[in-house]
Scaffold this active site. Structure first.
Site, PDB file in Angstrom:
ATOM      1  N   GLY A 119      -1.040  10.409   1.225  1.00  0.00           N
ATOM      2  CA  GLY A 119       0.014   9.898   2.100  1.00  0.00           C
ATOM      3  C   GLY A 119       0.653   8.674   1.451  1.00  0.00           C
ATOM      4  O   GLY A 119       1.304   8.796   0.417  1.00  0.00           O
TER       5      GLY A 119
ATOM      6  N   ASP B  23       3.425  17.598 -12.249  1.00  0.00           N
ATOM      7  CA  ASP B  23       3.463  16.837 -11.003  1.00  0.00           C
ATOM      8  C   ASP B  23       4.796  16.112 -10.888  1.00  0.00           C
ATOM      9  O   ASP B  23       5.134  15.281 -11.731  1.00  0.00           O
ATOM     10  CB  ASP B  23       2.298  15.834 -10.998  1.00  0.00           C
ATOM     11  CG  ASP B  23       2.095  15.150  -9.663  1.00  0.00           C
ATOM     12  OD1 ASP B  23       3.042  15.067  -8.870  1.00  0.00           O
ATOM     13  OD2 ASP B  23       0.959  14.690  -9.421  1.00  0.00           O
TER      14      ASP B  23
ATOM     15  N   SER C 223      -3.478  11.159  -5.055  1.00  0.00           N
ATOM     16  CA  SER C 223      -2.172  10.647  -4.665  1.00  0.00           C
ATOM     17  C   SER C 223      -2.357   9.246  -4.071  1.00  0.00           C
ATOM     18  O   SER C 223      -2.918   8.376  -4.731  1.00  0.00           O
ATOM     19  CB  SER C 223      -1.498  11.633  -3.701  1.00  0.00           C
ATOM     20  OG  SER C 223      -0.129  11.361  -3.561  1.00  0.00           O
ATOM     21  N   TRP C 224      -1.895   8.994  -2.837  1.00  0.00           N
ATOM     22  CA  TRP C 224      -2.172   7.702  -2.214  1.00  0.00           C
ATOM     23  C   TRP C 224      -3.673   7.451  -2.148  1.00  0.00           C
ATOM     24  O   TRP C 224      -4.129   6.308  -2.246  1.00  0.00           O
ATOM     25  CB  TRP C 224      -1.561   7.641  -0.815  1.00  0.00           C
ATOM     26  CG  TRP C 224      -2.211   6.610   0.076  1.00  0.00           C
ATOM     27  CD1 TRP C 224      -3.061   6.833   1.114  1.00  0.00           C
ATOM     28  CD2 TRP C 224      -2.075   5.181  -0.029  1.00  0.00           C
ATOM     29  NE1 TRP C 224      -3.473   5.636   1.662  1.00  0.00           N
ATOM     30  CE2 TRP C 224      -2.879   4.608   0.986  1.00  0.00           C
ATOM     31  CE3 TRP C 224      -1.360   4.340  -0.881  1.00  0.00           C
ATOM     32  CZ2 TRP C 224      -2.986   3.234   1.182  1.00  0.00           C
ATOM     33  CZ3 TRP C 224      -1.471   2.954  -0.693  1.00  0.00           C
ATOM     34  CH2 TRP C 224      -2.268   2.426   0.325  1.00  0.00           C
TER      35      TRP C 224
ATOM     36  N   HIS D  39       1.280  18.774  -8.154  1.00  0.00           N
ATOM     37  CA  HIS D  39       0.647  17.622  -7.518  1.00  0.00           C
ATOM     38  C   HIS D  39      -0.528  17.990  -6.622  1.00  0.00           C
ATOM     39  O   HIS D  39      -1.518  17.267  -6.559  1.00  0.00           O
ATOM     40  CB  HIS D  39       1.703  16.878  -6.694  1.00  0.00           C
ATOM     41  CG  HIS D  39       1.196  15.646  -6.020  1.00  0.00           C
ATOM     42  ND1 HIS D  39       0.823  14.517  -6.709  1.00  0.00           N
ATOM     43  CD2 HIS D  39       0.996  15.358  -4.695  1.00  0.00           C
ATOM     44  CE1 HIS D  39       0.427  13.586  -5.859  1.00  0.00           C
ATOM     45  NE2 HIS D  39       0.506  14.079  -4.634  1.00  0.00           N
TER      46      HIS D  39
END
Length: 363
Positions: A58, A308, A133-134, A340
Site C-alpha cells: 500500500g 515492475d 512494495s510499501w 510487481h
C-alpha cells in the site's frame, strides 16, 4: 478472442510450493487511544516455529490468507496483520472516514504497532521481517528502528518513495496528456499501460493533471456534502486503486480486478496512500541511505521484478549499490522476469525459495 490463458500464465496459480495452511488464531489488538486503533491479526503455520512478521503493501492494503503460502508451515510461525486504517483493523477509512482513520496514522505509529503485536504474541527473540512494495519500505524502517529484533529482511518490489519514484508512477506525461496522450514527455508507467493511464487521468481536469497526486488528495480530503460529491470521491478512489492494481501485473487483469475494484478496499487503499505520499511517507529525506549501515548489519534478501512498473527496478538497484558501498552485499538479490505483484509466479517462487534457504534461527 480469449486471452485469459495468457493472463493466467503470469500468475502463481496452482504452482505454490505449500498448500494453504489453516488460520490458527486471530484477534484484534488495541494499539492506541483517542482515537482508538485496533489492528487485526492472524497466525498461521507452526506455533513453535521461527516467527515471520508479514508486512502488506500500500500503504492501505490488507492481508489475505494466501499470503501465508510463501512459508513452510512446519518451519515458520507466520503473523499477518492489517495496518492502521485498512482491512479489518478498526477504525478503517471506508467505515469511519479519513478524519478518524488517518489520525495517528504515520510510519512511526506502524513501527510501534509491530512492537506491540510482537509483545502481545510473546515473540521474545529475533524474527524474520517479510514485506513487499510499501511493505518493503516499512520493513526497512522497522529494521532501522529495531535492528536487534530482525533475523532477516526479506523484501520484494523495493519502494524507496523518493519524489522521482512517485512522479514515475503518478505524474508521467499527465500535464501534456490532453493535447497528445501518447507523447513520451517524461518517464513513467503510462508508457506501458496507456489505457489504464487514461482511466486514471480522465477523473481530473486538464489543469488538475499538472499535479496528479495533489489533485487526487484534494478529492479525497473533501467532505462530501451531496450524493454527487460522494460519488465523485468513490470514483476517484476506484480509479486510483485500479491504476496500481492493474499495472502490478505484467499482463493486466481485464475481467477480474479483484479487491482493487471493490469500493471499501479502494477507499482505504487510495486515501491512505495519498495521505502517506503527501507527507513523504512520514520519513526524513534520505532516511534509508542515512542509516544504510544499520540495514547492512541485517541480512537483506531482495526479489524484484525486472518488468515492475509500480516500483521500477532502479529502486532495488539504488538500495543494492548503497549496501555494497557500506561493505555488505545483499544476502540475496534476485531479478525475476516478472512485474510487481507478489502473486506473479516468478516472484512467488523466488520468495518461497529464499524462505526455504534461510539459516535456521538458534533456539
Amino acid at each position: 478472442m480469449d486471452f485469459s490463458r495468457l493472463q493466467a500464465s503470469s500468475k502463481i496459480g496452482d504452482d505454490w510450493v505449500y498448500p494453504q495452511p489453516p488460520c490458527l488464531n486471530f484477534g484484534w489488538l488495541e494499539v492506541d487511544i483517542d482515537p482508538a486503533h485496533r489492528i487485526y491479526w492472524e497466525e498461521y503455520g507452526n506455533p513453535a516455529g521461527e516467527p515471520v512478521m508479514f508486512l502488506h503493501g500500500g500503504p492501505g492494503g490488507a492481508c489475505a490468507p494466501a499470503m501465508a503460502r510463501f512459508f513452510d508451515p512446519k518451519r515458520y510461525r507466520v503473523i499477518l496483520f492489517d495496518q492502521r486504517g485498512c482491512g479489518k483493523s478498526e477504525p478503517n477509512v471506508a467505515s469511519a472516514g479519513p478524519a478518524v482513520a488517518l489520525a495517528k496514522n504515520t510510519t512511526a505509529d506502524l513501527i510501534g504497532d509491530i512492537e506491540k503485536l510482537r509483545d502481545h504474541l510473546e515473540i521474545g527473540g529475533r524474527m524474520h521481517i517479510f514485506g513487499g512494495s510499501w511493505g518493503s519500505t516499512l520493513a526497512m524502517a522497522y529494521g532501522i528502528a529495531h535492528p536487534g529484533h530482525c533475523a532477516s529482511l526479506v523484501l520484494r518490489g523495493i519502494f524507496l518513495g523518493a519524489a522521482e519514484d512517485l512522479a514515475y508512477l503518478y505524474q508521467g506525461n499527465a500535464a501534456t496528456w490532453e493535447r497528445d496522450p501518447f507523447a513520451m514527455t517524461a518517464p513513467g508507467a503510462y508508457i506501458k499501460y496507456p489505457d489504464e493511464w487514461r482511466a486514471l487521468l480522465e477523473i481530473l481536469t486538464p489543469d488538475e493533471r499538472r499535479d496528479v497526486m495533489a489533485s487526487y488528495k484534494a478529492i479525497f480530503d473533501m467532505v462530501p456534502a451531496t450524493a454527487a460529491e460522494k460519488e465523485k470521491q468513490l470514483a476517484a478512489a476506484l480509479a486510483w486503486s485500479l491504476w496500481e492494481g492493474q499495472i502490478s501485473n505484467m499482463i493486466p487483469e481485464e475481467t477480474d480486478t479483484g479487491k482493487f475494484g471493490e469500493a471499501d478496499f479502494a477507499l482505504c487503499f487510495a486515501q491512505i496512500e495519498a495521505h502517506y505520499f503527501a507527507n513523504q511517507l512520514f520519513l526524513p529525506a534520505g532516511h534509508f541511505f542515512g542509516h544504510i549501515g544499520t540495514l547492512a548489519s541485517i541480512p537483506v534478501h531482495i526479489v524484484h521484478g525486472r518488468f515492475d512498473e509500480v516500483c521500477p527496478l532502479t529502486q532495488a538497484s539504488r538500495l543494492v549499490a548503497a549496501l555494497r558501498d557500506a561493505g555488505r552485499e545483499p544476502a540475496t538479490f534476485v531479478m525475476t522476469n516478472a512485474g510487481h505483484s507478489a502473486m506473479e509466479r516468478e516472484n512467488a517462487l523466488a520468495l518461497t525459495a529464499i524462505m526455504d534457504g534461510l539459516p535456521a534461527l538458534a533456539a
